[in-house]
Design an enzyme around this catalytic site. Structure first.
Site, short mmCIF file in Angstrom:
data_model
loop_
_atom_site.label_atom_id
_atom_site.label_comp_id
_atom_site.label_asym_id
_atom_site.label_seq_id
_atom_site.Cartn_x
_atom_site.Cartn_y
_atom_site.Cartn_z
N GLU A 194 55.68 23.57 40.40
CA GLU A 194 54.60 23.68 41.38
C GLU A 194 55.08 23.43 42.81
O GLU A 194 54.49 22.66 43.56
CB GLU A 194 53.46 22.71 41.02
CG GLU A 194 52.87 23.00 39.66
CD GLU A 194 51.65 22.15 39.30
OE1 GLU A 194 51.60 20.98 39.74
OE2 GLU A 194 50.76 22.66 38.59
N ASP B 25 48.14 21.81 30.44
CA ASP B 25 48.05 20.79 31.48
C ASP B 25 46.83 19.89 31.24
O ASP B 25 45.85 19.99 31.97
CB ASP B 25 47.94 21.50 32.85
CG ASP B 25 47.93 20.52 34.00
OD1 ASP B 25 48.24 19.33 33.78
OD2 ASP B 25 47.61 20.94 35.13
N GLU C 76 41.26 14.18 35.04
CA GLU C 76 41.22 15.38 35.89
C GLU C 76 40.34 16.49 35.31
O GLU C 76 39.46 16.99 36.00
CB GLU C 76 42.66 15.88 36.09
CG GLU C 76 42.74 17.17 36.88
CD GLU C 76 44.17 17.61 37.14
OE1 GLU C 76 45.11 16.90 36.73
OE2 GLU C 76 44.33 18.68 37.77
C1 GCU Z 1 48.35 19.23 37.38
C2 GCU Z 1 47.60 18.59 38.50
C3 GCU Z 1 48.48 18.35 39.68
C4 GCU Z 1 49.74 17.60 39.24
C5 GCU Z 1 50.41 18.31 38.11
C6 GCU Z 1 51.60 17.54 37.52
O1 GCU Z 1 48.70 20.53 37.71
O2 GCU Z 1 46.51 19.38 38.87
O3 GCU Z 1 47.76 17.63 40.63
O4 GCU Z 1 50.61 17.46 40.30
O5 GCU Z 1 49.50 18.50 37.07
O6 GCU Z 1 51.44 17.03 36.41
O7 GCU Z 1 52.65 17.46 38.12
#
Ligand code: GCU
Length: 611
Positions: free
Chosen positions: A237, A316, A344
């Protein structure tokens, strides 16, 4: 100060003495909890976290390592205060060495996916905390056997070096507060940190880069000699990682491992790697397959002090996912399981969602084998009650119980103990609260995305319904609903995801007859008129679940309001239960209308579905 399940514990001995050892704390805790006991504590340093308890007449003998005595003391205190009888002899050792809470706290005081207020540790770019509250968190952790806290977000946003240099004395002071409770700190590091510090690269094979990390580790360990290690989110990400330099994750992790080895530190390397820029038109890429595809070829290539941390499911932390096949496929690599206490996707500590049964389900498919660590994304924050929803505290509590003893873990017993310690309920009140808590997951699941479909949430915030919110996006999160059918075929005939599982699980999931109903739409694309195991059509099952879930959320709200919670929990629980019932109603109507518009099918029971 709000005490959660420590409410029934005696006042914490008011000693902030930096030399207070876990074994001395164990003695103080036991003496104040059980003043009448004839107590002998025997420290046997080689026993580490392990403890042995014997009762001979009125004498109680506790033997254990430095931390073992502390865990033994808390186990006895929990049992005693919850009214649980103990046998005359008990021995206990944790199943995993690292039992971690991962905080996603940013230095500016915000928390990524935090639902209990701002950070307990940071504000305005620096450490800022109330030592009494930190000790309370440490005591909560120790009381259920948790022993590592990673203090900052895996998405490291602060200037690369701040935690490593500028803030080291503060990190050291925080570690001093946690140490008597047997809790060691860990920090998340930015893989590209050397770049921001005058080294022109972060290539893990570059000698300068390796030297930079070795020196950084030396500086950190000079201040915090018992730091547990580094947590790393790389090539995930948008976070930097070894792929930038054409290196593998084994090469990246091993470089950090080399820097930590002289200090006894561990690299916990997260496996949350996937293409977050997918084109929704691309049906050849199936996101849940990504982690296995990345890491399986690297099995056996990681240094001894690396642990690969894998989320429980391949997506996730969705409401229901199968176990990640990566956890079953890396026989030559130490692994850590990662779960998310922060709610979340599971109601954001507004909706009640007790994870006690989730832990049991995860463990059912997970062989003990090479799991060395358990980690949970923290649900803690600066709210008065630490968890936003007072009942969300149970998730940290049961998580600790799980990682100590997964084989003996019993969700019902763990929740019962938590209720007794937190509220002292007995009889009908205890039964009512336990009943709703244990059912709360199923209720939430019924009114949200159906049968393992995942992702029908509002983008970014992840609270509330939005069936196509992630449908034409780039995150690999599609349900592909049309007028006949919904879901993605992930069998060998489809994307091939099921082929990542060992044979028994592969067969269970491949076959729609043996695939559990709750995961049907995770693994299969199904027509709305397909008939489920109980004879209902898929569309009718979706409608029924949503009507039931919303109704049960209302019944749960009324039941919770009738229980004699003390103030201020009573008000907070009532307020959240109202919001949950409203959220459930919204989910019910949006999901039912969405599927009715597509399928054209009426509810067989004639309930109202909006046009
Ligand atoms: C999810 C989450 C993010 C987080 C990511 C992770 O995508 O929405 O906020 O950073 O998980 O586990 O790194």
């Amino acid at each position: 100060m709000h005490l959660n399940w420590l409410r029934s514990f005696p006042a914490l001995p008011d000693r902030q003495d930096p030399d207070l050892t876990p074994s001395a704390l164990a003695r103080a805790e036991l003496e104040s909890a059980f003043p009448g006991w004839d107590l002998t504590l025997t420290l046997s340093p080689g026993m580490g976290d392990t403890w042995v308890y014997d009762r001979i007449g009125r004498s109680v003998i506790l033997t254990g390592g430095e931390t073992g005595l502390l865990y033994g003391a808390y186990a006895l205190i929990r049992a005693g205060l919850a009214g649980r009888a103990l046998p005359e002899h008990l021995e206990s050792a944790p199943a995993y060495g690292l039992r971690m809470i991962d905080c996603w706290d940013n230095l500016d005081g915000s928390i990524e996916r935090g639902y209990a207020g701002r950070s307990l540790f940071f504000e305005g770019g620096r450490f800022a905390y109330d030592p009494a509250r930190v000790r309370h968190v440490a005591r909560m952790m120790a009381s259920v056997g948790l022993n590592v806290l990673c203090v900052n977000n895996v998405n490291v946003r602060q200037p690369a070096q701040s935690l490593m240099d500028g803030l080291l004395p503060d990190l050291s002071a925080l570690a001093d507060l946690f140490r008597p409770f047997g809790v060691r700190l860990m920090i998340s590091v930015d893989f590209s940190a050397p770049l921001g510090c005058g080294v022109g690269s972060a290539d893990p094979l570059s000698p300068e880069v390796r030297q930079w990390w070795a020196e950084a580790a030396d500086r950190i360990y000079a201040e915090v000699p018992d730091l547990a290690g580094f947590l790393v989110k790389a090539d995930s990400e948008g976070q930097p990682g070894p792929h930038t330099y054409g290196r593998t994750h084994a090469e990246g992790a091993n470089m950090l491992a080399e820097a930590l080895r002289p200090h006894g530190g561990t690299v916990v390397w997260r496996c949350f790697v996937y293409n977050c820029k997918q084109d929704w038109r691309d049906k050849g890429t199936d996101r849940p397959m990504a982690a296995y595809d990345t890491y399986k070829p690297l099995d056996g290539q990681f240094a001894e002090n690396v642990i690969l941390q894998v989320k429980n499911g391949p997506f996730d932390f969705q409401v229901r996912e199968p176990l990640s096949p990566l956890l079953l496929g890396m026989s030559r690599t130490p692994l850590g399981l990662e779960v998310q206490l922060a709610q979340e996707y599971t109601g954001q500590q507004i909706d009640l969602y007790t994870m006690a049964t989730l832990w049991k389900e995860i463990m059912a498919d997970l062989p003990a084998g090479n799991i060395r660590a358990m980690a949970a994304v923290s649900n803690l924050g600066r709210d008065e009650n630490y968890f936003g929803h007072p009942l969300a505290a149970v998730n940290l509590f049961t998580f600790g119980r799980l990682c100590w003893d997964p084989a003996g873990y019993d969700p019902e017993a763990a929740v019962t103990e938590w209720i007794r310690l937190s509220y002292g309920f007995t009889g009908a009140e205890e039964n009512a609260l336990r009943g709703w808590m244990l059912r709360s997951r199923e209720i939430y699941e019924k009114y949200t995305a159906p049968l393992g479909l995942c992702w029908m949430v509002n983008p970014h915030t992840h609270y509330g319904p939005n069936p196509w919110g992630y449908e034409f996006d780039l995150w690999g999160t599609y349900n592909r609903a049309d007028r006949q059918a919904v879901g993605i075929d992930r069998t060998g005939a489809g994307t091939g995801y099921t082929l990542q599982y060992p044979p028994a699980l592969r067969e269970r999931y491949e076959n729609p007859q043996t695939c559990p109903d709750g995961l049907k739409l995770f693994f299969h694309r199904m027509a709305y008129d397909a008939v489920m195991a109980d004879g209902r059509t898929l569309i009718q099952r979706i409608y029924d679940d949503h009507f039931e879930g919303a109704r049960e959320a209302e019944a749960m709200r009324d039941a919770l309001k009738a229980l004699p919670f003390p103030a201020p929990d009573r008000q907070v629980i009532a307020e959240r239960a109202d919001r949950q019932a409203e959220n459930a109603r919204e989910w019910r109507d949006v999901v039912n209308t969405f599927f009715r518009r597509l399928s054209g099918a009426d509810d067989a029971r004639g309930r109202r579905i909006y046009d």
